[in-house]
Design an enzyme around this catalytic site. Structure first.
Site, mmCIF file in Angstrom:
data_model
loop_
_atom_site.group_PDB
_atom_site.id
_atom_site.type_symbol
_atom_site.label_atom_id
_atom_site.label_comp_id
_atom_site.label_asym_id
_atom_site.label_seq_id
_atom_site.Cartn_x
_atom_site.Cartn_y
_atom_site.Cartn_z
ATOM 1 N N ASP A 73 0.865 -1.047 0.108
ATOM 2 C CA ASP A 73 0.513 -0.278 -0.081
ATOM 3 C C ASP A 73 0.763 1.697 -0.002
ATOM 4 O O ASP A 73 2.171 0.621 0.644
ATOM 5 C CB ASP A 73 -0.698 -0.175 1.038
ATOM 6 C CG ASP A 73 -1.729 0.723 1.184
ATOM 7 O OD1 ASP A 73 -2.313 1.507 0.025
ATOM 8 O OD2 ASP A 73 -3.191 1.441 1.655
ATOM 9 N N LYS A 74 0.671 2.453 -0.268
ATOM 10 C CA LYS A 74 1.130 3.543 -0.389
ATOM 11 C C LYS A 74 0.421 4.569 0.096
ATOM 12 O O LYS A 74 -0.690 4.517 0.202
ATOM 13 C CB LYS A 74 1.004 4.280 -1.588
ATOM 14 C CG LYS A 74 2.102 5.447 -1.979
ATOM 15 C CD LYS A 74 1.606 6.489 -3.044
ATOM 16 C CE LYS A 74 -0.115 6.318 -3.128
ATOM 17 N NZ LYS A 74 -0.682 8.098 -3.939
ATOM 18 N N HIS A 75 0.578 5.121 0.457
ATOM 19 C CA HIS A 75 -0.159 6.758 0.982
ATOM 20 C C HIS A 75 0.366 8.083 1.267
ATOM 21 O O HIS A 75 1.725 7.823 1.235
ATOM 22 C CB HIS A 75 -0.111 6.232 2.957
ATOM 23 C CG HIS A 75 -1.066 7.914 3.413
ATOM 24 N ND1 HIS A 75 -2.877 8.054 3.573
ATOM 25 C CD2 HIS A 75 -0.183 9.190 3.777
ATOM 26 C CE1 HIS A 75 -2.883 9.224 3.518
ATOM 27 N NE2 HIS A 75 -2.289 10.115 3.919
ATOM 28 N N SER A 76 -0.393 8.764 0.599
ATOM 29 C CA SER A 76 0.394 10.376 -0.355
ATOM 30 C C SER A 76 -0.364 11.012 1.297
ATOM 31 O O SER A 76 -1.434 11.483 1.676
ATOM 32 C CB SER A 76 0.066 10.760 -1.437
ATOM 33 O OG SER A 76 0.683 12.185 -0.978
ATOM 34 N N THR A 91 -8.308 11.182 -3.769
ATOM 35 C CA THR A 91 -8.499 9.728 -4.800
ATOM 36 C C THR A 91 -9.772 9.704 -4.908
ATOM 37 O O THR A 91 -9.369 8.932 -5.864
ATOM 38 C CB THR A 91 -7.578 8.932 -4.061
ATOM 39 O OG1 THR A 91 -6.447 9.354 -4.422
ATOM 40 C CG2 THR A 91 -7.979 7.846 -5.012
ATOM 41 N N ARG A 100 -10.654 17.602 15.685
ATOM 42 C CA ARG A 100 -9.376 18.345 15.323
ATOM 43 C C ARG A 100 -9.847 19.432 14.729
ATOM 44 O O ARG A 100 -9.514 20.956 14.970
ATOM 45 C CB ARG A 100 -8.331 17.500 14.697
ATOM 46 C CG ARG A 100 -7.772 17.057 16.143
ATOM 47 C CD ARG A 100 -7.299 15.723 15.350
ATOM 48 N NE ARG A 100 -5.568 16.463 14.697
ATOM 49 C CZ ARG A 100 -5.924 15.552 13.266
ATOM 50 N NH1 ARG A 100 -5.744 14.424 12.518
ATOM 51 N NH2 ARG A 100 -4.945 15.733 13.164
ATOM 52 N N SER A 107 -3.534 9.640 13.460
ATOM 53 C CA SER A 107 -4.668 9.744 11.975
ATOM 54 C C SER A 107 -4.439 8.856 10.916
ATOM 55 O O SER A 107 -4.872 8.164 11.213
ATOM 56 C CB SER A 107 -4.488 11.152 11.966
ATOM 57 O OG SER A 107 -6.063 11.279 10.687
ATOM 58 N N LYS A 159 -5.568 4.600 10.003
ATOM 59 C CA LYS A 159 -6.585 3.689 9.011
ATOM 60 C C LYS A 159 -5.399 3.040 8.126
ATOM 61 O O LYS A 159 -5.829 2.019 7.729
ATOM 62 C CB LYS A 159 -7.234 5.141 8.133
ATOM 63 C CG LYS A 159 -8.349 5.923 8.765
ATOM 64 C CD LYS A 159 -8.668 6.935 8.205
ATOM 65 C CE LYS A 159 -7.301 7.812 8.584
ATOM 66 N NZ LYS A 159 -8.106 9.657 8.361
ATOM 67 N N LYS A 160 -4.678 3.547 7.747
ATOM 68 C CA LYS A 160 -3.881 2.721 7.053
ATOM 69 C C LYS A 160 -3.404 1.240 7.438
ATOM 70 O O LYS A 160 -3.061 0.266 6.933
ATOM 71 C CB LYS A 160 -2.688 3.441 7.190
ATOM 72 C CG LYS A 160 -2.428 4.584 5.912
ATOM 73 C CD LYS A 160 -2.343 3.748 4.289
ATOM 74 C CE LYS A 160 -3.670 4.530 3.412
ATOM 75 N NZ LYS A 160 -3.615 3.540 1.276
HETATM 76 N N1 URA Z 1 -5.220 12.646 6.983
HETATM 77 C C1 URA Z 1 -5.555 12.656 7.186
HETATM 78 O O1 URA Z 1 -5.916 10.886 7.768
HETATM 79 N N2 URA Z 1 -5.063 12.782 9.096
HETATM 80 C C2 URA Z 1 -4.609 14.231 9.522
HETATM 81 O O2 URA Z 1 -4.147 13.424 10.816
HETATM 82 C C3 URA Z 1 -4.251 15.107 8.364
HETATM 83 C C4 URA Z 1 -4.005 14.005 6.988
#
Ligand code: URA
Length: 435
Positions: A80-83, A120, A168, A183, A187-188
């Site tokens: 997986d990738k997260h940007s 996305t 937040r 955060s 999720k990832k």
């Molecule tokens: N993306 C997220 O999912 N959480 C954050 O706090 C900032 C960007």
């Protein structure tokens, strides 16, 4: 356990332990912790900071408030990738099918647009019929059949984050590296990838404007994910200009389809290959990152990634013949207006955030969560940094729903670009990689 004691301890600079953080995260998810307590917790973390251990514990506690997926049925590595977000960043749409073509499985749980950056899921849903809200059983079926699935999180993925993020957002506590880390990774990591690569963007179109801030976030994310048992590296990559020449949902899908079908190289393909190469190497599917990057490049160049992408689109409810007819299928805005510089020189700087906000104003992003997105609007043909400008050459083309919004966006685009007498010094596409 008492929320007040945890918050007071944090306020005085004490680090909460696992039991306290598990209790607090669970309380966020089930409502035992009030909004006021959640806001005070976020502010205390913002002001005092968490040490590495507490940050990892908070991340895992938030992840464990929901489902944590496992993939025993899959016969290859889960990558997986997260940007961290930027403008014109449609890398996921190329990378997921290219990785699947190279033998990986890619359950990519993605997000919607945030501030000036596109999302996305919004890009994919610009394709008529596509819905990225699928349940877990359907996600598993798509992964088995296609190898990649770009989908939204269900309400069962890290529910503590959903609640804390919203709080937040209204308490001025978004900009905490500890909270951003917990955060994103809660999720990832809920999708249990074997290997993760993080693309931390830096520059005018990113949330992180300085290299030192980007480095701190990249290190925090990579350390925390590795401590949770997921092999992770982070790239810091350039966002001093948009990654692609188009911004806006359907227009970015056009960029993706051109990259997948033309065989031509550009910055979008280059960063996709770099990120994919690292993932394939760390996932045991390539000898090293360079060999992995070459495998990704080949999958894109010879059209295999395009076919895989089209299969994913069909599996998500889109047209079965998207690969053959994408140019006619993608929505087109009724008004197109070219933006001219009115002078001669070089593109010296690009305010990516201003361009992203111009797209939001056109209706291509959300100002509030309930806003409806117009997938057809945005910018195309944006000249890159260093391009030669003459009065006759358009800087970009605005795609709008009407002439009034087109005029306003054209003005914003003109203001976002600086024309100089000298070409600028260009930043490298990849600044560094933190393993
Ligand atoms: N993306 C997220 O999912 N959480 C954050 O706090 C900032 C960007």
């Amino acid at each position: 356990m008492d929320a007040r004691a945890i918050i007071a301890g944090l306020r005085q600079g004490e680090q909460p332990d696992a039991e306290q953080l598990n209790w607090f995260a669970q309380g966020l998810a089930d409502g035992r912790v009030s909004d006021a307590q959640a806001g005070a917790f976020a502010m205390a973390v913002c002001l005092q900071g968490l040490k590495t251990d507490a940050r990892s514990l908070l991340t895992r506690a938030m992840r464990d408030t929901g489902d944590v997926l496992t993939w025993g049925e899959l016969d290859g590595p889960v990558l997986d990738k997260h940007s961290t977000g930027g403008v014109g960043d449609c890398v996921s749409l190329l990378l997921a099918p290219a990785l699947a073509e190279c033998g990986a499985y890619v359950p990519m749980i993605s997000g919607r647009g945030l501030g000036h950056t596109g999302g996305t899921l919004d890009k994919l849903e610009a394709i008529p019929g596509v819905s990225t809200q699928v349940d877990e059983a359907r996600l598993r079926r798509i992964l088995q059949d296609v190898g990649c699935a770009i989908v939204g999180a269900t309400s069962q993925i890290a529910p503590a984050d959903k609640r804390l993020y919203a709080i937040r957002d209204v308490t001025g506590t978004v900009e905490s590296i500890d909270l951003i880390t917990a955060s994103i990774l809660s999720k990832k990591l809920a999708a249990s990838p074997d290997v993760l690569v993080l693309d931390v963007k830096v520059g005018s179109g990113a949330f992180m404007k300085s290299l030192s801030d980007a480095r701190a976030l990249a290190k925090s994310l990579a350390d925390t994910a590795n401590a949770a048992g997921c092999k992770t590296s982070a790239f810091i990559s350039d966002m001093s200009q948009p990654l692609a020449a188009s911004l806006g949902n359907a227009l970015e899908v056009r960029e993706v389809m051109q990259a997948l079908t033309s065989g031509q190289d550009n910055r979008l393909v280059e960063i996709t290959c770099a990120l994919g190469g690292a993932l394939l190497a760390d996932g045991g599917l390539a000898e090293n990152s360079n060999a992995g990057a070459a495998q990704i490049a080949a999958a894109i160049r010879d059209g295999r990634a395009a076919e895989r992408f089209a299969r994913m689109i069909a599996a998500l409810g889109g047209p079965a013949d998207f690969l053959q007819r994408w140019e006619g299928i993608l929505p087109v805005a009724p008004v197109q207006q070219a933006v001219f510089a009115g002078e001669t020189g070089y593109i010296a700087s690009i305010d990516g955030e201003a361009l992203g906000l111009a797209v939001v104003s056109l209706g291509g992003g959300r100002q509030v969560e309930e806003d409806h997105i117009d997938p057809s609007v945005g910018l195309s043909g944006l000249l890159p940094l260093g391009a030669v400008v003459t009065p006759e050459v358009p800087l970009a083309v605005v795609h709008a729903a009407d002439t009034v919004s087109a005029e306003a966006a054209a003005l914003a685009v003109r203001r976002a670009l600086t024309i100089g007498a000298q070409p600028p010094v260009l930043a490298p596409l990849v600044h560094e990689r933190i393993a």
